[in-house]
Design a protein around this motif. Structure first.
Motif, PDB file in Angstrom:
ATOM      1  N   GLU A  90     119.998  35.230  79.738  1.00 29.87           N
ATOM      2  CA  GLU A  90     119.685  34.658  78.464  1.00 29.87           C
ATOM      3  C   GLU A  90     118.543  33.698  78.705  1.00 29.87           C
ATOM      4  OE1 GLU A  90     123.193  33.468  76.195  1.00 29.87           O
ATOM      5  OE2 GLU A  90     123.638  35.687  75.969  1.00 29.87           O
ATOM      6  N   VAL A  92     116.888  30.713  77.096  1.00 31.99           N
ATOM      7  CA  VAL A  92     116.864  29.644  76.059  1.00 31.99           C
ATOM      8  C   VAL A  92     115.642  28.618  76.126  1.00 31.99           C
ATOM      9  CG1 VAL A  92     118.289  27.685  75.076  1.00 31.99           C
ATOM     10  CG2 VAL A  92     119.227  29.861  75.642  1.00 31.99           C
ATOM     11  N   SER A 100     124.767  22.928  73.092  1.00 32.49           N
ATOM     12  CA  SER A 100     125.601  22.734  74.462  1.00 32.49           C
ATOM     13  C   SER A 100     124.777  21.698  75.361  1.00 32.49           C
ATOM     14  CB  SER A 100     125.821  23.967  75.340  1.00 32.49           C
ATOM     15  OG  SER A 100     124.569  24.392  75.474  1.00 32.49           O
ATOM     16  N   ASP A 129     129.221  32.546  79.712  1.00 33.06           N
ATOM     17  CA  ASP A 129     127.802  32.411  80.054  1.00 33.06           C
ATOM     18  C   ASP A 129     127.252  31.178  80.428  1.00 33.06           C
ATOM     19  OD1 ASP A 129     127.521  34.846  78.239  1.00 33.06           O
ATOM     20  OD2 ASP A 129     126.778  33.895  76.489  1.00 33.06           O
ATOM     21  N   ASP A 175     116.191  25.257  68.556  1.00 31.38           N
ATOM     22  CA  ASP A 175     116.360  26.282  69.924  1.00 31.38           C
ATOM     23  C   ASP A 175     116.614  27.618  69.524  1.00 31.38           C
ATOM     24  OD1 ASP A 175     119.082  26.375  69.196  1.00 31.38           O
ATOM     25  OD2 ASP A 175     119.664  24.778  70.266  1.00 31.38           O
ATOM     26  N   TYR A 176     116.532  28.488  70.545  1.00 31.11           N
ATOM     27  CA  TYR A 176     116.684  29.968  70.265  1.00 31.11           C
ATOM     28  C   TYR A 176     117.024  30.464  71.786  1.00 31.11           C
ATOM     29  CZ  TYR A 176     111.870  30.126  71.724  1.00 31.11           C
ATOM     30  OH  TYR A 176     110.630  30.159  72.461  1.00 31.11           O
ATOM     31  N   ASP A 197     121.328  34.395  63.832  1.00 30.23           N
ATOM     32  CA  ASP A 197     122.366  34.349  64.798  1.00 30.23           C
ATOM     33  C   ASP A 197     122.293  33.712  66.213  1.00 30.23           C
ATOM     34  OD1 ASP A 197     124.475  35.377  62.919  1.00 30.23           O
ATOM     35  OD2 ASP A 197     124.582  37.564  64.001  1.00 30.23           O
TER      36      ASP A 197
HETATM   37  P1  TMP Z   1     123.635  26.547  73.030  1.00 31.39           P
HETATM   38  O1  TMP Z   1     123.296  25.138  72.600  1.00 31.39           O
HETATM   39  O2  TMP Z   1     124.997  26.904  72.709  1.00 31.39           O
HETATM   40  O3  TMP Z   1     123.656  26.600  74.548  1.00 31.39           O
HETATM   41  O4  TMP Z   1     122.647  27.636  72.438  1.00 31.39           O
HETATM   42  C1  TMP Z   1     121.343  27.578  72.664  1.00 31.39           C
HETATM   43  C2  TMP Z   1     120.601  28.523  71.793  1.00 31.39           C
HETATM   44  O5  TMP Z   1     121.020  29.802  72.096  1.00 31.39           O
HETATM   45  C3  TMP Z   1     121.082  28.386  70.338  1.00 31.39           C
HETATM   46  O6  TMP Z   1     120.261  28.800  69.391  1.00 31.39           O
HETATM   47  C4  TMP Z   1     122.282  29.701  70.292  1.00 31.39           C
HETATM   48  C5  TMP Z   1     121.838  30.763  71.166  1.00 31.39           C
HETATM   49  N1  TMP Z   1     122.904  31.437  71.966  1.00 31.39           N
HETATM   50  C6  TMP Z   1     122.946  32.552  71.425  1.00 31.39           C
HETATM   51  O7  TMP Z   1     122.460  33.307  70.677  1.00 31.39           O
HETATM   52  N2  TMP Z   1     123.926  33.296  72.250  1.00 31.39           N
HETATM   53  C7  TMP Z   1     124.690  32.891  73.208  1.00 31.39           C
HETATM   54  O8  TMP Z   1     125.544  33.248  73.803  1.00 31.39           O
HETATM   55  C8  TMP Z   1     124.218  31.383  73.676  1.00 31.39           C
HETATM   56  C9  TMP Z   1     125.069  30.836  74.926  1.00 31.39           C
HETATM   57  C10 TMP Z   1     123.373  30.721  72.998  1.00 31.39           C
END
Ligand code: TMP
Ligand code: ASP
Length: 237
Positions: A90, A92, A100, A129, A175-176, A197
């Motif tokens: 993923e 980000v 997180s 993850d 964030d995304y 989502d």
């Molecule tokens: P986090 O702050 O939980 O690391 O997530 C960062 C961004 O990524 C937030 O917009 C949510 C997205 N995200 C997902 O869509 N699926 C995931 O499994 C994770 C870990 C984050």
């Protein structure tokens, strides 16, 4: 296009084979999951809203020259997509500190991040993850150095397009998360979805949360708020 057997059932979407070897159907379900599937609920209309939202965003990204998986929207909850060989990480990008990052580094929430932060996470629910870096990805053969560069370049290109799109509608793209795959020409293509989502969106004025944090944190009005985001952008529902 004829729908065939189920290929894969994820936490919020189901992927079906079709009669065309290189095309799949994505079905956006109402299931809403958080904390690696520990919290799951069915939220009425969420599948429809996310399918239409995703089609709208992916079309904007295509217009900006970013290759995406989406071919066409087939129904309220289904879209036809190109079959990709998905890369199991993923990508980000964070424009503002939240989630997180705040927990991991003890930094102040809502701090603007200049430049934006890029992070990779391995897609693995059982391991929650975990964050990985370029070296892990190359050593374990999840992607090549060249593919990593391309994923970073495209993820930042998405940032420049979407930050502006949301800002013009009074929202901050905090964030995304994006996922990429490889198409039959060997190109890196944006796959999976872009919906509330998988990102954080705050109302720029009031800081109201307009994304899946409403579900994670039990704030209520989840789909109602997704619909508000869609309406502000001009998505037809
Ligand atoms: P986090 O702050 O939980 O690391 O997530 C960062 C961004 O990524 C937030 O917009 C949510 C997205 N995200 C997902 O869509 N699926 C995931 O499994 C994770 C870990 C984050
Ligand atoms: N998408 C992950 C899950 O469904 C993590 C999350 O969004 O909180 O559990």
């Amino acid at each position: 296009m004829e729908k065939r057997d189920e290929l894969y059932r994820g936490k919020a979407k189901t992927v079906y084979l079709t009669d065309a070897e290189d095309k799949l159907i994505l079905h956006f379900r109402n299931d809403t999951s958080a904390f690696d599937g520990q919290k799951i609920e069915q939220l009425e209309r969420k599948g429809e809203v996310n399918n239409k939202f995703n089609h709208f965003i992916m079309s904007k990204l295509e217009s900006a020259g970013i290759k995406t998986q989406v071919e066409e929207r087939l129904s309220d909850t289904e879209s036809l997509v190109k079959k990709l060989d998905m890369i199991p990480v993923e990508c980000v990008v964070r424009n503002v500190a939240a989630g997180s990052l705040v927990k991991r580094l003890g930094v102040e929430e809502a701090k603007e991040l200049t430049p934006p932060v890029f992070e990779f996470f391995l897609k693995n629910d059982a391991l929650h993850d975990p964050m990985v870096n370029d070296y892990h990805i190359i050593s374990f053969g999840w992607a090549t150095e060249e593919q990593i560069s391309k994923m970073k370049e495209l993820t930042f290109k998405v940032n420049s397009v979407l930050k502006t799109l949301f800002a013009e509608a009074g929202m901050t793209l905090v964030d995304y998360k994006l996922e990429f795959g490889i198409d039959k020409q060997g190109d890196i293509v944006l796959g999976d979805e872009f919906t509330p989502d998988g990102c954080r969106l705050w109302d720029t004025e009031t800081k109201k949360k307009m994304d899946k944090d409403r579900f994670r944190q039990g704030l209520g009005n989840v789909v109602e708020t997704y619909i508000e985001v869609a309406k502000r952008l001009g998505v037809e529902l």
